[in-house]
Design a protein around this motif. Structure first.
Motif, PDB file in Angstrom:
ATOM      1  N   THR A  63      -6.996 -42.232  -7.005  1.00 31.60           N
ATOM      2  CA  THR A  63      -6.716 -43.201  -8.063  1.00 31.60           C
ATOM      3  C   THR A  63      -5.216 -43.284  -8.323  1.00 31.60           C
ATOM      4  OG1 THR A  63      -6.808 -41.625  -9.893  1.00 31.60           O
ATOM      5  CG2 THR A  63      -8.903 -42.568  -9.134  1.00 31.60           C
ATOM      6  N   SER A  64      -4.806 -44.356  -8.990  1.00 30.39           N
ATOM      7  CA  SER A  64      -3.384 -44.509  -9.327  1.00 30.39           C
ATOM      8  C   SER A  64      -2.941 -43.435 -10.312  1.00 30.39           C
ATOM      9  CB  SER A  64      -3.122 -45.902  -9.894  1.00 30.39           C
ATOM     10  OG  SER A  64      -3.904 -46.139 -11.050  1.00 30.39           O
TER      11      SER A  64
ATOM     12  N   GLN B 295       1.210 -50.337 -10.291  1.00 26.71           N
ATOM     13  CA  GLN B 295       0.363 -49.289 -10.855  1.00 26.71           C
ATOM     14  C   GLN B 295       0.951 -47.899 -10.642  1.00 26.71           C
ATOM     15  OE1 GLN B 295      -2.292 -50.422 -12.643  1.00 26.71           O
ATOM     16  NE2 GLN B 295      -1.424 -52.416 -12.013  1.00 26.71           N
ATOM     17  N   LEU B 296       2.008 -47.798  -9.814  1.00 29.51           N
ATOM     18  CA  LEU B 296       2.567 -46.496  -9.457  1.00 29.51           C
ATOM     19  C   LEU B 296       4.008 -46.353  -9.938  1.00 29.51           C
ATOM     20  CD1 LEU B 296       1.286 -46.033  -5.779  1.00 29.51           C
ATOM     21  CD2 LEU B 296       0.283 -45.142  -7.893  1.00 29.51           C
TER      22      LEU B 296
ATOM     23  N   GLN C  24      -8.780 -50.720  -3.459  1.00 27.71           N
ATOM     24  CA  GLN C  24      -7.938 -51.441  -2.499  1.00 27.71           C
ATOM     25  C   GLN C  24      -8.799 -52.184  -1.492  1.00 27.71           C
ATOM     26  OE1 GLN C  24      -4.576 -51.536  -2.950  1.00 27.71           O
ATOM     27  NE2 GLN C  24      -5.193 -50.414  -4.774  1.00 27.71           N
TER      28      GLN C  24
ATOM     29  N   TYR D 118      -2.764 -45.093  -3.241  1.00 28.77           N
ATOM     30  CA  TYR D 118      -4.071 -44.697  -3.747  1.00 28.77           C
ATOM     31  C   TYR D 118      -5.116 -45.615  -3.144  1.00 28.77           C
ATOM     32  CZ  TYR D 118      -3.512 -48.624  -7.012  1.00 28.77           C
ATOM     33  OH  TYR D 118      -3.315 -49.869  -7.565  1.00 28.77           O
TER      34      TYR D 118
ATOM     35  N   CYS E 204      -2.307 -40.287  -8.387  1.00 31.83           N
ATOM     36  CA  CYS E 204      -1.074 -40.415  -7.603  1.00 31.83           C
ATOM     37  C   CYS E 204       0.147 -40.287  -8.505  1.00 31.83           C
ATOM     38  CB  CYS E 204      -1.070 -41.744  -6.857  1.00 31.83           C
ATOM     39  SG  CYS E 204       0.260 -41.879  -5.652  1.00 31.83           S
ATOM     40  N   ASN E 205       0.095 -40.890  -9.689  1.00 31.44           N
ATOM     41  CA  ASN E 205       1.239 -40.788 -10.609  1.00 31.44           C
ATOM     42  C   ASN E 205       1.470 -39.358 -11.069  1.00 31.44           C
ATOM     43  OD1 ASN E 205       2.181 -43.464 -10.656  1.00 31.44           O
ATOM     44  ND2 ASN E 205       0.576 -44.083 -12.096  1.00 31.44           N
TER      45      ASN E 205
ATOM     46  N   ARG F   5       1.700 -52.154  -6.332  1.00 32.96           N
ATOM     47  CA  ARG F   5       2.782 -51.194  -6.548  1.00 32.96           C
ATOM     48  C   ARG F   5       3.050 -50.955  -8.032  1.00 32.96           C
ATOM     49  NH1 ARG F   5       3.658 -47.519  -3.477  1.00 32.96           N
ATOM     50  NH2 ARG F   5       2.538 -48.164  -1.642  1.00 32.96           N
TER      51      ARG F   5
END
Length: 370
Positions: A353-354, A83-84, A37, A33, A357-358, A81
């Motif tokens: 965003t995380s 966060q995912l 970053q 994401y 992505c999740n 990582r």
């Protein structure tokens, strides 16, 4: 320690071991994401301590520092990582460009560019020159590798996966050493090409063994590249681009036996090539020495997500296929995932965003076969 939610590095590594070592699961998921970053450049660390394009003078003065900054960046990624819900681990293998890799064995001069490097001259001008090829531990380019890994080791954080060097396949290295004349030689003087390929494989095996012997971390830490890893410290990363430029028959003669031997003697091979060679998917999958078949997308080449068929499924059952194409590019994501669920694929998904992505990661996991 690993988080209770399974996002910590130990949980990720356990899932990857089940995938690669036990052959369990249809998908290995590598997510990403962009929100929040920091921007990363090739030679800047998270504290901005090093500033400069890669060059031999830079490596001579800063290889150790570059190892430190790379470890710091990878450690930063460990936190990101968490966060995912994906499977990726921060990984690193030295890649100072294809020219510097050839120079590990020739000591030759290299021209550096922003994203790679090139040899300034060929080495095998006559077949007698093959006899001059050898892995020399005193080569200055080997010294740069060692200094990098010493720096990396000094800043290492458990959970980072590593591999000694982004090596070149025997045909790829031979192309550098001989130039494009090699492709004519394959037809006109195949026995000499066989001899050159054997020496290229010999040197790669010897170089990997030497680096592991000199750097304890390389024989202790998990190994891998580009998010994919196992707990065993033995993965060898190979750039196999040349297989996409020659026929299947030529690849099976001049490439495959040597990759198989590298796999037996140096460790399972992560085999990288390009979608220019999508028609090689079945042939490459037959190599016994590989642990991953990695496809990087080439402009104007077919996109893997658009051409998946039974041949791809069967090839992926022999060895997992890493499809470096964002799954969100698929016109019908669920249809693509349903097809992939009959094989074994390493897939990539990205979002802003995380949380987004999740959501994608959960959607992929919902297609996992029971």
């Amino acid at each position: 320690m690993a988080n209770d939610n399974g996002r910590g590095w130990q949980a990720r590594l356990a899932r990857q071991d089940r995938y690669f070592k036990e052959g369990k699961g249809n998908f290995l998921i590598l997510g990403g994401y962009s929100e929040g970053q920091p921007e990363r450049t090739r030679t800047h660390d998270i504290e901005g301590q090093i500033d400069g394009l890669l060059s031999e003078p830079f490596l001579k003065d800063h290889a150790y520092d570059l190892g430190i900054q790379t470890a710091l960046w990878a450690t930063h990624e460990l936190a990101v990582r968490e966060q995912l819900d994906d499977d990726a681990l921060p990984c690193h293998a030295i890649d100072f460009g294809v020219g510097s890799t050839a120079s590990l064995f020739t000591g030759g001069e290299v021209s550096f560019h922003e994203c790679t490097s090139y040899s300034l001259d060929t080495f095998v001008k006559t077949w007698d020159d093959i006899d001059r090829l050898r892995f020399d531990p005193d080569n200055r380019w080997v010294h740069y590798d060692l200094e990098f890994w010493r720096g990396f080791s000094s800043a290492y954080t458990p959970g980072l996966a590593i591999s000694p060097h982004f090596f070149r396949s025997p045909p790829d290295l031979a192309n550098d050493l001989r130039g494009n004349q090699l492709f004519i030689d394959m037809h006109d003087e195949p026995e000499q090409v066989d001899r050159l390929m054997t020496v290229c494989a010999d040197m790669t095996i010897e170089a990997a063994a030497f680096l592991r012997n000199e750097i304890p971390l390389l024989r202790e830490a998990p190994s891998g590249i580009w998010g994919m890893a196992t707990s065993s410290p033995d993965i060898i990363v190979i750039n196999g681009d040349t297989v996409d430029l020659i026929s299947v028959e030529m690849g099976e003669r001049f490439n495959h036996p040597h990759i198989d031997r590298i796999g037996r003697e140096a460790g399972p091979v992560f085999f990288h090539h390009h979608t220019l060679g999508v028609s090689r998917v079945t042939s490459v999958a037959k190599m016994e020495g590989i642990i991953v078949q990695n496809f990087i997308y080439d402009m104007k080449a077919p996109k893997v997500l658009e051409i998946l068929d039974d041949d791809w499924i069967e090839a992926s059952k022999r060895v997992p296929i890493d499809v470096c194409q964002d799954l969100t590019e698929a016109e019908d994501l669920d249809a693509v995932l349903e097809t992939m669920s009959h094989g074994r694929f390493i897939v990539h998904c990205y979002a802003e965003t995380s949380d987004e992505c999740n959501e994608l990661i959960a959607r992929i996991r919902s297609h996992e076969s029971s």
